[in-house]
Enzyme design. Structure first.
Site, PDB file in Angstrom:
ATOM      1  CG  LEU A 569      15.851  -2.733   2.004  1.00 19.19           C
ATOM      2  CD1 LEU A 569      16.874  -2.168   2.973  1.00 19.19           C
ATOM      3  CD2 LEU A 569      16.173  -4.173   1.674  1.00 19.19           C
ATOM      4  N   GLY A 570      11.296  -1.981   2.496  1.00 21.08           N
ATOM      5  CA  GLY A 570      10.088  -1.871   3.308  1.00 21.08           C
ATOM      6  C   GLY A 570       9.270  -0.676   2.894  1.00 21.08           C
ATOM      7  CD  GLU A 571       5.067  -0.851   0.016  1.00 23.81           C
ATOM      8  OE1 GLU A 571       4.783   0.236  -0.517  1.00 23.81           O
ATOM      9  OE2 GLU A 571       4.888  -1.953  -0.523  1.00 23.81           O
ATOM     10  N   GLY A 572       5.434   1.676   4.201  1.00 28.86           N
ATOM     11  CA  GLY A 572       4.355   1.830   5.155  1.00 28.86           C
ATOM     12  C   GLY A 572       3.505   3.037   4.820  1.00 28.86           C
ATOM     13  CD  GLN A 573      -0.850   6.052   8.027  1.00 30.81           C
ATOM     14  OE1 GLN A 573      -0.589   5.352   8.995  1.00 30.81           O
ATOM     15  NE2 GLN A 573      -1.774   6.977   8.045  1.00 30.81           N
ATOM     16  CG  PHE A 574       3.559   8.265   7.781  1.00 28.08           C
ATOM     17  CD1 PHE A 574       2.702   9.328   7.583  1.00 28.08           C
ATOM     18  CD2 PHE A 574       3.295   7.387   8.812  1.00 28.08           C
ATOM     19  CE1 PHE A 574       1.616   9.527   8.407  1.00 28.08           C
ATOM     20  CE2 PHE A 574       2.207   7.580   9.647  1.00 28.08           C
ATOM     21  CZ  PHE A 574       1.361   8.648   9.445  1.00 28.08           C
ATOM     22  CD  GLU A 576       8.020   3.617  -1.518  1.00 30.57           C
ATOM     23  OE1 GLU A 576       9.083   3.881  -2.116  1.00 30.57           O
ATOM     24  OE2 GLU A 576       6.947   3.395  -2.094  1.00 30.57           O
ATOM     25  CE  LYS A 608      13.851   5.091   8.720  1.00 31.39           C
ATOM     26  NZ  LYS A 608      13.968   5.090  10.195  1.00 31.39           N
ATOM     27  CG  ASP A 712      10.286  -5.240  14.762  1.00 30.76           C
ATOM     28  OD1 ASP A 712      10.167  -6.422  15.129  1.00 30.76           O
ATOM     29  OD2 ASP A 712      10.094  -4.870  13.597  1.00 30.76           O
TER      30      ASP A 712
END
Length: 856
Positions: A569-574, A576, A608, A712
């Site tokens: 669904l999502g991912e980022g620096q730290f 998923e 998460k 958000d």
């Protein structure tokens, strides 16, 4: 080396084919794309071969080469297995660029007769980007591949479907009664299309009088929920369908296996939209679509295709349109070539219009300029077939040396240019930072004098240190001359100084972070939790966090092996966020909470996951977030169900609703009425829209009561359950699907500017009042059935400029227009949420009450 189960005539034809023309091999002749990729020959270097473990240095990964006896004769895993079918060990190959892999070969450890270890079965996992790993399966869903029966014979296995990957893992299915060693080879060719995924509606079923024809994409390796997203499948498997689509090329394939098809009754707008995403920006010359034209069964080639071209800067305004010649005389399947006119793009979105009741595709390929092929500065490995006297295959060494010399010269020139650019940027940033620090120091002093309030944060020793209250300026600098320096903006616009001189609340109210019922967290002691997707999940006053997190975590540890991956669904620096199915979740949650799912059925959840290499601060924030999330108990807020924190990676498991996010849910529906009946689309009544909006307001009322700031809020972050139940999620959906909703401020932040208040964009100030602003934009989305992006007529830069008009308040600001469905009374509520003065905006309690009154 080429492995070809074909006749010599075909072999000669293939061997004389130039590498550049291998695009043709994907188009219905996947059998010719079978070059050995370099394990046996050594073309693949040792450093590109790795493994989970090894017996010893002499059985390391680099010895896992087919037909080689170096070291102790093979790669052998080093862990002692105690359970059968224990899939943990793997041998991994990095090809550095995408390859079309059609065949694999394996051997055991022979070692001159002293070895007796081999893999009787194995599985394959592959990845195109190094982060998302996919398990290979055939058209019938089988994952296990039959391996070797002795230590010396090579077992060649066709991959049907082929895989498109950069990284490949061989994972032996291990029986505890024997050790396993492997030698492997991959066969295929470089994937010149550059296509990394296509997103399309799910294929449908055609009911013929004799039998049903299944036109689904049975080998799609992305997510399949309401549509197919972020994957590749039968449209790129190199197999073209027969003229009679009820036949199949594949052994045991059912009628329609080779085709993906759709019926026009399911698409009220008259077209099927497919989006193609590529590895980088390319210069596209043409697209080839293999279509069925069996018009006797109401199947025809598409009537028209309209293609939009996208890049990092957005979608081009003018699409390309093409209409093939209609053919009702020849029922043969055929390739339709669409001239793409050398458009530059990294994504292409094509709308294929129906010419009859059905439209069936079996293969889609793209041709792009040869200058765009090399993905790195190192030329790709080229494997030349051995043992042939064909002069067309001999390499001109002199030309090769000249080419390498030119490439080296170009590399040095590019490196010099990059060094110069980086030096100039570093120097400019140093100057800007020094100037900004002086200006912000002046502003901080000014604010301190006006508000008579100091902002503090706690360090680890328990003492307090003074914290700069407007540090957000160092993170948010919108583009444009009026907005790059907020401090200069203050100097230019005297009305801002007046806004700073507004009366402040009493010291007691300021200390608690509440002014006239609206907490202003830029002036309070804040704990910002770093979300795994790279954005602050919530802004929480430290006092509130201490109250919430002072108890033990009220959730249980969940066994990782019961989580089944469905979609990222999502991912980022730290970390998923993954969509998963959890087996037996009902036994791990509090009695006060119940699912509408039988106990023997898996539950859909969002997981998460913190990356194992995350720094200590990120880990601490993650554990704090678990404690806080375990205390959030509201029917309109996503619940934390369980955790996995006894080992890495740390995970928190939250609810996920079966109907997905509100944005996608509403975009598939129409307003209840006569027009919806004509289009045969699913409907939602106006009262149900109001009911969903009321639930969002109720959830935000709960969060604001705890002095949480969401930051958000949007329909993409609201999930839909049965009977229009809405729950607000705490993770941002950083999927490609919503990449257009976020604006990247170069080198600093990614922000949902179309939902943000003016003070959040210009000042970096996030409060409950800014959440109220975002709620009104979310309500506007709901009343428009999410068919349009907020401020769709404005570019991102114009949206930012419009926030300046809100700041100046000279009656030139642009508001979102009143939706057609929206009564005047409701639009007045929306306008009140967009008032310039944050203190004049309604609270969520007032909004919730007003929406309840509207429903009566």
């Amino acid at each position: 080396q080429i492995i070809l189960p074909l006749n010599p005539t075909v072999c000669l034809l293939i061997c004389s084919t130039h590498t550049h023309n291998l695009l043709l091999t994907y188009s219905c002749v996947s059998g010719v794309c079978r070059y050995a990729l370099g394990m046996s020959s050594g073309q693949i270097p040792d450093e590109d071969i790795s493994a989970s473990s090894q017996w010893s240095e002499s059985t390391a990964a680099r010895y896992g080469r087919l037909d080689c006896e170096e070291g102790d004769g093979a790669w052998c895993h080093g862990e002692i297995m105690v359970e059968p079918d224990y899939l943990k060990e793997f041998l991994q190959i990095d090809l550095h660029s995408l390859h079309f892999i059609t065949l694999v070969g394996t051997q055991g450890r022979h070692a001159g007769g002293i070895g007796n270890e081999f893999a009787q079965m194995y599985k394959i996992k592959y990845s195109r980007d190094g982060s998302r790993w996919i398990s290979w399966r055939n058209g019938q869903g089988k994952q296990v591949i039959e391996g070797n029966r002795n230590t010396y014979d090579v077992a060649l296995r066709d991959l049907q479907p082929p895989i498109i990957a950069r990284l490949v893992r061989f994972m032996p299915v291990i029986d505890h009664s024997m050790n396993v060693c492997m030698r492997v080879e991959l066969y295929g060719c470089e994937w010149l299309d550059g296509l990394v995924s296509y997103n399309a509606p799910i294929g449908q079923q055609m009911n013929l009088p004799a039998y049903p024809v299944y036109l689904n994409d049975s080998v799609y390796d992305g997510a399949i929920i309401h549509s197919m997203t972020e994957g590749l499948g039968q449209l790129t498997d190199g197999v073209c369908g027969e003229d009679d689509f009820t036949l199949s090329h594949v052994h045991n394939g059912w009628p329609g296996y080779d085709y993906v098809g759709w019926n026009n009754e399911s698409f009220p707008r008259g077209f099927v939209e497919i989006m193609f995403e590529f590895d980088r920006t390319r210069n596209f010359t043409s697209m080839k679509v293999h279509c069925n034209n069996m018009y006797s069964q109401h199947v025809k080639v598409f009537r028209q295709v309209v293609c939009y071209f996208g890049s990092d800067s957005g979608w081009e305004d003018t699409p390309l349109s093409f209409s093939p010649v209609e053919d009702e005389k020849n029922p043969s399947a055929r390739f339709v070539t669409v001239n793409l006119a050398s458009h530059m793009a990294s994504a292409i979105k094509c709308q294929f219009y129906f010419a009859d009741a059905w439209m069936l595709f079996s293969e889609i390929t793209f041709q792009s300029g040869t200058a765009m092929y090399n993905t790195t500065l190192v030329p790709p490995r080229t494997v030349v077939p051995a043992n042939t006297d064909d002069p067309t295959l001999k390499v001109d060494d002199s030309n090769t040396r000249i080419l390498i010399g030119c490439l080296v010269a170009i590399i040095f020139i590019l490196v010099a240019i990059i060094v110069i650019i980086l030096w100039r940027q570093v120097w400019q940033k140093m100057m800007e930072k020094a100037s900004r620090r002086m200006l912000d120091d002046e502003l901080t002093v000014s604010l301190s004098i006006q508000s008579d309030t100091l902002v503090y944060s706690h360090n680890r020793s328990g003492t307090t240190i003074e914290q700069e209250s407007n540090a957000a300026y160092e993170h948010i600098f919108p583009l444009g001359p009026d907005y790059q320096e907020p401090s200069r903006l203050i100097c230019k616009l005297p009305e801002f100084a007046q806004s700073l001189e507004e009366p402040t609340a009493s010291k007691s109210n300021t200390t608690s972070g509440v002014q006239d019922g609206v907490p202003h967290y830029a002036e309070a002691d804040i704990v910002n939790l770093q979300g795994v997707t790279g954005s602050n999940t919530y802004a929480i006053p430290a006092v509130t966090m201490d109250l919430l997190s002072g108890k033990d975590v009220a959730v249980e540890e969940f066994p990782r092996k019961l989580l089944i991956f469905k979609e990222k669904l999502g991912e980022g620096q730290f970390g998923e966020v993954h969509l998963c199915e959890a087996e037996g979740m009902q036994a791990f949650i509090n009695e006060e909470y119940s699912f509408d799912v039988p106990e023997d059925q898996p539950v859909l959840v969002a997981v998460k996951m913190l990356r194992s290499d995350a720094n200590k601060n990120a880990r601490n924030d993650f554990l704090k977030e678990i404690k806080i999330m375990s205390r959030l108990k509201d029917p309109n807020i996503i619940r934390l169900l369980a955790v996995c924190i006894y080992s890495d990676p740390l995970c928190m498991i939250t609810e996920y609703m079966e109907n997905g996010d509100l944005n996608q849910f509403l975009s598939r529906h129409e307003l209840e009425g006569q027009l919806a009946l004509l289009s045969n689309a699913p409907t939602v009544s106006f009262s149900n829209l109001c009911y969903m909006a009321t639930q969002i307001a109720s959830g935000m009322k709960y969060l604001s009561s705890l002095k949480f700031v969401h930051r958000d809020l949007a329909t993409r972050n609201c999930l839909v359950g049965k009977n229009y139940t809405i729950k607000i999620a705490d993770f941002g959906m950083s999927r490609n699907l919503y990449s257009g909703d976020y604006y990247r401020i170069q080198g600093r932040a990614v922000l949902p500017i179309r939902w943000m208040s003016w003070e959040s964009i210009l000042l970096g100030k996030f409060t409950t009042a800014s959440d109220v602003w975002a709620f009104s934009v979310t309500l506007w989305e709901v009343l428009n059935f999410c068919k349009e992006q907020p401020y769709s007529q404005l570019t991102d830069e114009q949206v930012i400029e419009n926030t300046g008009e809100f700041f100046r308040d000279q009656k030139r600001q642009i508001y979102l227009p009143q939706p057609v469905l929206c009564p005047d009374s409701l639009y007045q509520i929306m306008l009140s949420c967009w008032r310039r003065n944050a203190k004049e905006r309604p609270s969520f309690q007032e909004i919730h009450r007003a929406l309840l009154d509207l429903q009566l």
